[in-house]
Design a protein around this motif. Structure first.
Motif, PDB file in Angstrom:
ATOM      1  N   SER A  21       2.525  50.420 -66.518  1.00 36.37           N
ATOM      2  CA  SER A  21       3.900  50.708 -66.085  1.00 36.37           C
ATOM      3  C   SER A  21       4.527  51.619 -67.134  1.00 36.37           C
ATOM      4  N   THR A  22       5.159  52.694 -66.700  1.00 38.04           N
ATOM      5  CA  THR A  22       5.801  53.601 -67.676  1.00 38.04           C
ATOM      6  C   THR A  22       6.922  52.867 -68.406  1.00 38.04           C
ATOM      7  N   ASN A  23       7.560  51.893 -67.747  1.00 35.18           N
ATOM      8  CA  ASN A  23       8.590  51.119 -68.457  1.00 35.18           C
ATOM      9  C   ASN A  23       7.978  50.327 -69.614  1.00 35.18           C
ATOM     10  N   GLN A  45       0.585  54.192 -61.472  1.00 41.14           N
ATOM     11  CA  GLN A  45       0.805  52.950 -62.221  1.00 41.14           C
ATOM     12  C   GLN A  45      -0.015  51.846 -61.553  1.00 41.14           C
ATOM     13  N   GLY A  48       3.234  48.879 -61.433  1.00 35.34           N
ATOM     14  CA  GLY A  48       4.618  49.359 -61.359  1.00 35.34           C
ATOM     15  C   GLY A  48       5.531  48.196 -61.026  1.00 35.34           C
ATOM     16  N   ARG A  49       6.628  48.113 -61.744  1.00 39.53           N
ATOM     17  CA  ARG A  49       7.534  46.972 -61.556  1.00 39.53           C
ATOM     18  C   ARG A  49       8.841  47.407 -60.913  1.00 39.53           C
ATOM     19  N   GLY A  50       9.322  46.591 -59.979  1.00 41.02           N
ATOM     20  CA  GLY A  50      10.610  46.831 -59.349  1.00 41.02           C
ATOM     21  C   GLY A  50      11.623  45.807 -59.823  1.00 41.02           C
ATOM     22  N   ARG A  51      12.807  45.847 -59.247  1.00 38.58           N
ATOM     23  CA  ARG A  51      13.842  44.888 -59.612  1.00 38.58           C
ATOM     24  C   ARG A  51      13.425  43.485 -59.189  1.00 38.58           C
ATOM     25  N   TRP A  56       6.196  47.469 -57.597  1.00 43.64           N
ATOM     26  CA  TRP A  56       6.620  48.777 -57.083  1.00 43.64           C
ATOM     27  C   TRP A  56       5.358  49.574 -56.800  1.00 43.64           C
ATOM     28  N   PHE A  66       8.581  57.578 -63.666  1.00 45.54           N
ATOM     29  CA  PHE A  66       8.899  57.924 -65.054  1.00 45.54           C
ATOM     30  C   PHE A  66       9.963  57.012 -65.647  1.00 45.54           C
ATOM     31  N   SER A  67       9.988  57.016 -66.994  1.00 48.25           N
ATOM     32  CA  SER A  67      10.939  56.184 -67.726  1.00 48.25           C
ATOM     33  C   SER A  67      11.543  57.007 -68.846  1.00 48.25           C
ATOM     34  N   LYS A 116      14.378  53.693 -47.960  1.00 47.10           N
ATOM     35  CA  LYS A 116      14.472  53.750 -49.420  1.00 47.10           C
ATOM     36  C   LYS A 116      13.558  54.837 -49.982  1.00 47.10           C
ATOM     37  N   GLY A 119      14.035  53.927 -56.531  1.00 48.26           N
ATOM     38  CA  GLY A 119      14.738  52.816 -57.152  1.00 48.26           C
ATOM     39  C   GLY A 119      14.760  52.985 -58.665  1.00 48.26           C
ATOM     40  N   ILE A 120      15.597  52.192 -59.291  1.00 46.65           N
ATOM     41  CA  ILE A 120      15.800  52.291 -60.736  1.00 46.65           C
ATOM     42  C   ILE A 120      15.683  50.906 -61.359  1.00 46.65           C
ATOM     43  N   ILE A 138      12.509  55.123 -63.341  1.00 43.61           N
ATOM     44  CA  ILE A 138      12.859  55.689 -62.037  1.00 43.61           C
ATOM     45  C   ILE A 138      11.590  55.911 -61.214  1.00 43.61           C
ATOM     46  N   GLY A 139      11.590  55.426 -60.001  1.00 41.24           N
ATOM     47  CA  GLY A 139      10.488  55.652 -59.071  1.00 41.24           C
ATOM     48  C   GLY A 139      11.023  56.384 -57.852  1.00 41.24           C
TER      49      GLY A 139
HETATM   50  C1  BTN Z   1      13.466  48.945 -57.609  1.00 35.71           C
HETATM   51  O1  BTN Z   1      13.051  47.796 -57.449  1.00 35.71           O
HETATM   52  O2  BTN Z   1      14.098  49.526 -56.724  1.00 35.71           O
HETATM   53  C2  BTN Z   1      13.212  49.670 -58.916  1.00 35.71           C
HETATM   54  C3  BTN Z   1      11.903  50.409 -58.934  1.00 35.71           C
HETATM   55  C4  BTN Z   1      11.625  51.130 -60.236  1.00 35.71           C
HETATM   56  C5  BTN Z   1      10.240  51.732 -60.285  1.00 35.71           C
HETATM   57  C6  BTN Z   1      10.020  52.599 -61.485  1.00 35.71           C
HETATM   58  S1  BTN Z   1       8.553  53.584 -61.369  1.00 35.71           S
HETATM   59  C7  BTN Z   1       8.685  54.039 -63.057  1.00 35.71           C
HETATM   60  C8  BTN Z   1       9.142  52.811 -63.811  1.00 35.71           C
HETATM   61  N1  BTN Z   1       8.012  51.990 -64.221  1.00 35.71           N
HETATM   62  C9  BTN Z   1       8.020  50.806 -63.604  1.00 35.71           C
HETATM   63  O3  BTN Z   1       7.152  49.913 -63.768  1.00 35.71           O
HETATM   64  N2  BTN Z   1       9.067  50.699 -62.790  1.00 35.71           N
HETATM   65  C10 BTN Z   1       9.906  51.891 -62.833  1.00 35.71           C
END
Ligand code: BTN
Length: 255
Positions: A21-23, A45, A48-51, A56, A66-67, A116, A119-120, A138-139
């Motif tokens: 995950s870039t975060n 990724q 990748g993680r979302g809220r 994600w 990207f982060s 959608k 997301g952020i 940001i994705g």
């Molecule tokens: C959401 O749940 O709407 C937020 C999604 C955010 C995804 C981005 S992709 C780049 C960065 N790295 C991650 O693991 N998550 C964010």
């Protein structure tokens, strides 16, 4: 990816083919003292993680993942405005590069049509009274076809390609967003929070709408009025009272 002279956001850029995950990586280098404005991007990724603990989907190179590591001179309680600013930067970057109007769905989904687009995910490292760094992840879905999305996302997710029928340069879109991010971050440092909120409200697809607020305790209908400085949604109930709802507590449904 090109960055204008003097721009801090994106001056340092780290790119990966594959990463969890870039975060996660941004937090690691944030802890190690990387400069303000460092950007981490990846083709794919694996985690990748979302809220709210969601995953994600970002296992392909068709989106922008990207982060950004920021070192704002703000009290930890005030960093919420950064996520609002980031949503505005994404919308304005896309307008600037492609002349396409996206919207913001509270709390910080980027919407195209009724689906959608992005997301952020903002993560904060702070001690009492002091922010070490903020990671804004940001994705954005750019060149996906509908078959690229997992089954359960297919009628919920948008991509710029699905919307326009064309393939777009991810580098150009990233440059545009980083540039608009720099602009709005400068406004933030100048204390122009009112202007940032006004922009957020202008792009919001939630403000002005009837919404149903559903929490564990209560359920009611009201009209979304604005976003507050701390990111809460201000809702005017039928009896005229104003309530502020935070994204962790409730679900908001348009009617
Ligand atoms: C959401 O749940 O709407 C937020 C999604 C955010 C995804 C981005 S992709 C780049 C960065 N790295 C991650 O693991 N998550 C964010």
């Amino acid at each position: 990816v090109s960055v204008p002279d003097g721009q801090q956001i994106g001056r340092e850029l780290v790119h990966f083919a594959d990463i969890d995950s870039t975060n996660n990586y941004a937090k690691k280098i944030g802890n190690d003292g990387c400069p303000h404005g460092t950007v981490v991007t990846a083709e794919r990724q694996t985690l990748g993680r979302g809220r709210v603990g969601r995953l994600w989907q970002s296992d392909n190179s068709r989106g922008l993942w990207f982060s950004i590591v920021l070192r704002p001179d703000l009290e930890p309680e005030k960093v919420q405005i950064i996520t609002l600013a980031a949503s505005v930067a994404v919308v304005e970057g896309i307008i600037e590069v492609l002349d396409i109007n996206c919207g913001i769905k509270w709390p910080n989904d980027i919407i195209l049509g009724s689906c959608k687009l992005g997301g952020i995910l903002t993560e904060l490292s702070a001690e009492p009274g002091h922010v070490n760094y903020v990671v804004v992840g940001i994705g954005l879905n750019i060149n996906q076809d509908s078959g690229d999305f997992d089954q359960e996302l297919q009628d919920k997710a948008a991509s710029l390609k699905l919307f326009t029928g064309k393939t777009h340069s991810r580098a150009k879109i990233l440059s545009g967003i980083l540039k608009s991010f720099e602009k709005i971050y400068t406004m933030l440092l100048a204390g122009e929070t009112r202007q940032i909120i006004d922009k957020w409200n202008k792009y919001s697809v939630t403000v002005g709408k009837e919404v149903r607020i559903i929490s564990r305790e209560v359920e009611y209908i009201g009209t979304a009025q604005s976003v507050a400085l701390d990111g809460k949604l201000v809702v005017k109930c039928k009896d005229g009272t104003l309530r502020e709802v935070s994204s962790g507590e409730v679900q908001v449904r348009g009617l």
